[in-house]
Design an enzyme around this catalytic site. Structure first.
Site, PDB file in Angstrom:
ATOM      1  N   ASN A 111       0.818  -1.223   0.000  1.00  0.00           N
ATOM      2  CA  ASN A 111       0.000   0.000   0.000  1.00  0.00           C
ATOM      3  C   ASN A 111       0.848   1.267   0.000  1.00  0.00           C
ATOM      4  OD1 ASN A 111      -2.073  -1.778   0.056  1.00  0.00           O
ATOM      5  ND2 ASN A 111      -2.662  -1.418   2.196  1.00  0.00           N
ATOM      6  N   HIS A 157     -17.241  36.587 -30.537  1.00  0.00           N
ATOM      7  CA  HIS A 157     -18.320  35.820 -31.185  1.00  0.00           C
ATOM      8  C   HIS A 157     -17.890  35.302 -32.561  1.00  0.00           C
ATOM      9  CE1 HIS A 157     -20.933  37.862 -28.188  1.00  0.00           C
ATOM     10  NE2 HIS A 157     -20.190  38.903 -28.509  1.00  0.00           N
ATOM     11  N   SER A 278      -5.550  13.590 -48.480  1.00  0.00           N
ATOM     12  CA  SER A 278      -6.742  12.763 -48.640  1.00  0.00           C
ATOM     13  C   SER A 278      -6.476  11.718 -49.706  1.00  0.00           C
ATOM     14  CB  SER A 278      -7.924  13.639 -49.057  1.00  0.00           C
ATOM     15  OG  SER A 278      -8.916  12.864 -49.700  1.00  0.00           O
ATOM     16  N   LYS A 284      -6.247  18.171 -51.116  1.00  0.00           N
ATOM     17  CA  LYS A 284      -6.384  18.332 -49.673  1.00  0.00           C
ATOM     18  C   LYS A 284      -5.062  18.342 -48.907  1.00  0.00           C
ATOM     19  CE  LYS A 284     -10.031  17.647 -47.535  1.00  0.00           C
ATOM     20  NZ  LYS A 284     -10.829  18.619 -46.789  1.00  0.00           N
ATOM     21  N   GLU A 291      -6.461  18.809 -35.186  1.00  0.00           N
ATOM     22  CA  GLU A 291      -7.748  18.195 -34.825  1.00  0.00           C
ATOM     23  C   GLU A 291      -7.576  17.191 -33.690  1.00  0.00           C
ATOM     24  OE1 GLU A 291     -10.145  17.296 -38.654  1.00  0.00           O
ATOM     25  OE2 GLU A 291      -8.079  17.569 -39.259  1.00  0.00           O
TER      26      GLU A 291
HETATM   27  N1  ARG Z   1      -1.546  -3.354  -7.543  1.00  0.00           N
HETATM   28  C1  ARG Z   1      -2.003  -2.642  -6.414  1.00  0.00           C
HETATM   29  C2  ARG Z   1      -2.441  -1.239  -6.819  1.00  0.00           C
HETATM   30  O1  ARG Z   1      -2.116  -0.824  -7.845  1.00  0.00           O
HETATM   31  C3  ARG Z   1      -0.923  -2.563  -5.381  1.00  0.00           C
HETATM   32  C4  ARG Z   1      -1.408  -2.437  -3.983  1.00  0.00           C
HETATM   33  C5  ARG Z   1      -2.017  -3.697  -3.537  1.00  0.00           C
HETATM   34  N2  ARG Z   1      -2.299  -3.674  -2.177  1.00  0.00           N
HETATM   35  C6  ARG Z   1      -3.155  -4.545  -1.645  1.00  0.00           C
HETATM   36  N3  ARG Z   1      -3.357  -4.498  -0.401  1.00  0.00           N
HETATM   37  N4  ARG Z   1      -3.803  -5.410  -2.399  1.00  0.00           N
HETATM   38  O2  ARG Z   1      -3.167  -0.582  -6.090  1.00  0.00           O
END
Ligand code: ARG
Length: 459
Positions: A111, A157, A278, A284, A291
């Site tokens: 995490n 405008h 084109s 063209k 674009e």
């Molecule tokens: N692949 C996960 C993500 O991108 C990584 C973190 C995963 N953590 C967990 N507790 N499953 O968020």
């Protein structure tokens, strides 16, 4: 067989569909370099704090370096079963260095690892966006300096309003991209705190040194709250917002280039290098790059909305929903960079059609405001009355099918007896723009000042 990273309490491996919906390796492999940089910093810190031995940390750092070279050489075999970049790297490290690899994840979680990797990735993109914006702005300033005196119609405008200079129009975009640049810098400064060491959500009982890893990875400080560090993605949303606003600016300019390069306007000639032909119409030359730049804002803004919707109802801390952050940001970043580079190329190559610009600048009674101002200044008329008298003169010219300077003095005096021949001085487009000397106005002298100021800032 169950997962080698977390399968301890599992009897069975995942269903194929589970694996498919869960895996992020297909896209988060783009953060390999950031993941390895984060792990190397973490390993060094684990040794410095005595949590792992120097020799284990050294093995990890060396091994991670090998993994990076394998990935860079295209020799790495990514595995979907290993879900994401974090576990792919760690599993390979284990193959290379053996047992010490198992100590790398001490005091850390995926995490905080993913939050760190992603911040590093977004930070790189902000730095790249800064460089791309600067290059585009330099190209615009060069156009502005070359055409500080060239006159063209200014519109409101999309109807002819008052003459402006080519340089003034170019510098208007320099101001916009200059604010985009300052937003990029603001976003970078705000996001530059390090989540590493927040661990899963609550911090860790190991005596880690978060200052050290933060410093090592170029962050200003560690994130102050571990829950926040792993749960928030506002840095990604801010990147997408900044990118969206910048893409919107690019899109407006692209729209102007599409209009300007048409046979009906012929204000600019776009280079062959940024146009296409084109397959059926031999004459063209299409402004496809413009674009596509115009269109990019759609997906970039869409990415912002998509991630906002992913995040909006998530309870703290990490939820797997957040894995959906990366594809949006990757796609937006890729397309922003492409759009910036293409616009820079187009601006460098485009050739303003000076004669056409000047002819258009005088059409559509563009100096009517100058005429009204003359009535105020010379005849001391209240502006509202001057507006009315000028309107009558415009109607007369329109009825005759001519422009304002083509009306004879007698015709003018038929509308208002006190008008004299000096009025013709203000009806020319060059005099019109030269007179607009107010700060930030379109007079060539003002445009040169704006251009010089930006040139100095851009280096
Ligand atoms: N692949 C996960 C993500 O991108 C990584 C973190 C995963 N953590 C967990 N507790 N499953 O968020």
């Amino acid at each position: 067989t169950s997962n080698q990273m977390w399968g301890g309490r599992f009897a069975a491996g995942p269903d194929a569909i589970m694996e498919a919906i869960n895996a992020s390796i297909g896209f988060d492999r783009r953060m390999a370099a950031q993941d390895i940089a984060g792990s190397r910093a973490h390993a060094a810190m684990l040794a410095a704090t005595g949590i792992v031995s120097d020799s284990d940390a050294e093995a990890m750092r060396e091994g991670l370096f090998t993994v990076l070279s394998e990935i860079e050489a295209g020799e790495f075999r990514f595995s979907t079963a290993l879900e994401d970049i974090h576990m792919n790297v760690e599993a390979r490290l284990k193959e290379i260095i053996g047992a010490p690899a198992g100590r790398l994840h001490t005091g850390r979680s995926r995490n905080d690892q993913v939050a760190t990797d992603f911040r590093l990735w977004v930070r790189d993109q902000l730095d790249a966006a800064e460089q791309a914006l600067r290059a585009l702005m330099r190209a615009l300033v060069a156009q502005a300096e070359a055409g500080a005196e060239w006159v063209m119609p200014g519109f409101t405008h999309l109807q002819t309003a008052q003459p402006v200079t080519w340089g003034h129009h170019m510098m208007a975009y320099v101001e916009m991209f200059g604010r985009d640049l300052s937003r990029v810098r603001d976003a970078r400064a705000r996001m530059n705190e390090c989540p590493l060491g927040a661990a899963a959500l609550a911090g860790t009982s190991f005596p880690i040194d978060r200052e050290m890893t933060a410093r090592e990875l170029g962050f200003d400080a560690p994130c102050a709250n571990s829950l926040d560090a792993v749960s928030d993605r506002d840095f990604a949303l801010e990147f997408l917002s900044v990118a969206g606003i910048c893409a919107m600016h690019l899109s407006r300019f692209a729209e102007e280039l599409v209009i300007w390069s048409s046979a009906q306007f012929r204000f600019v000639a776009l280079s062959d290098r940024f146009s296409t032909g084109s397959s059926i119409m031999p004459q063209k030359k299409n402004p496809d790059a413009a674009e596509l730049i115009r269109a990019k804002v759609g997906r970039i803004f869409g990415a912002n909305v998509a991630l906002m919707m992913v995040m909006k109802g998530l309870p703290l801390a990490y939820s797997k929903d957040m894995q959906e952050d990366k594809e949006q940001v990757f796609d937006a970043a890729d397309n922003l960079m492409l759009a910036l580079a293409a616009m820079e190329g187009m601006v460098r190559d485009m050739v303003a059609q000076k004669a056409n610009l000047e002819a258009a600048a005088g059409a559509g009674f563009s100096t009517a405001t100058d005429l009204a101002d003359w009535l105020v200044r010379v005849l001391d008329m209240p502006f509202r009355e001057a507006h009315h008298v000028t309107g009558a003169l415009v109607a007369r010219a329109e009825a005759r099918g001519c422009d304002l300077p083509d009306l004879s003095l007698a015709e003018m005096q038929a509308v208002h007896g006190e008008i004299d021949a000096s009025v013709y001085d203000v009806l020319g487009v060059h005099n019109s723009v030269a007179s607009r000397m107010s700060y930030g106005g379109t007079a060539p002298a003002q445009v040169r000042m704006q251009a010089a100021r930006w040139k100095e800032r851009l280096g």
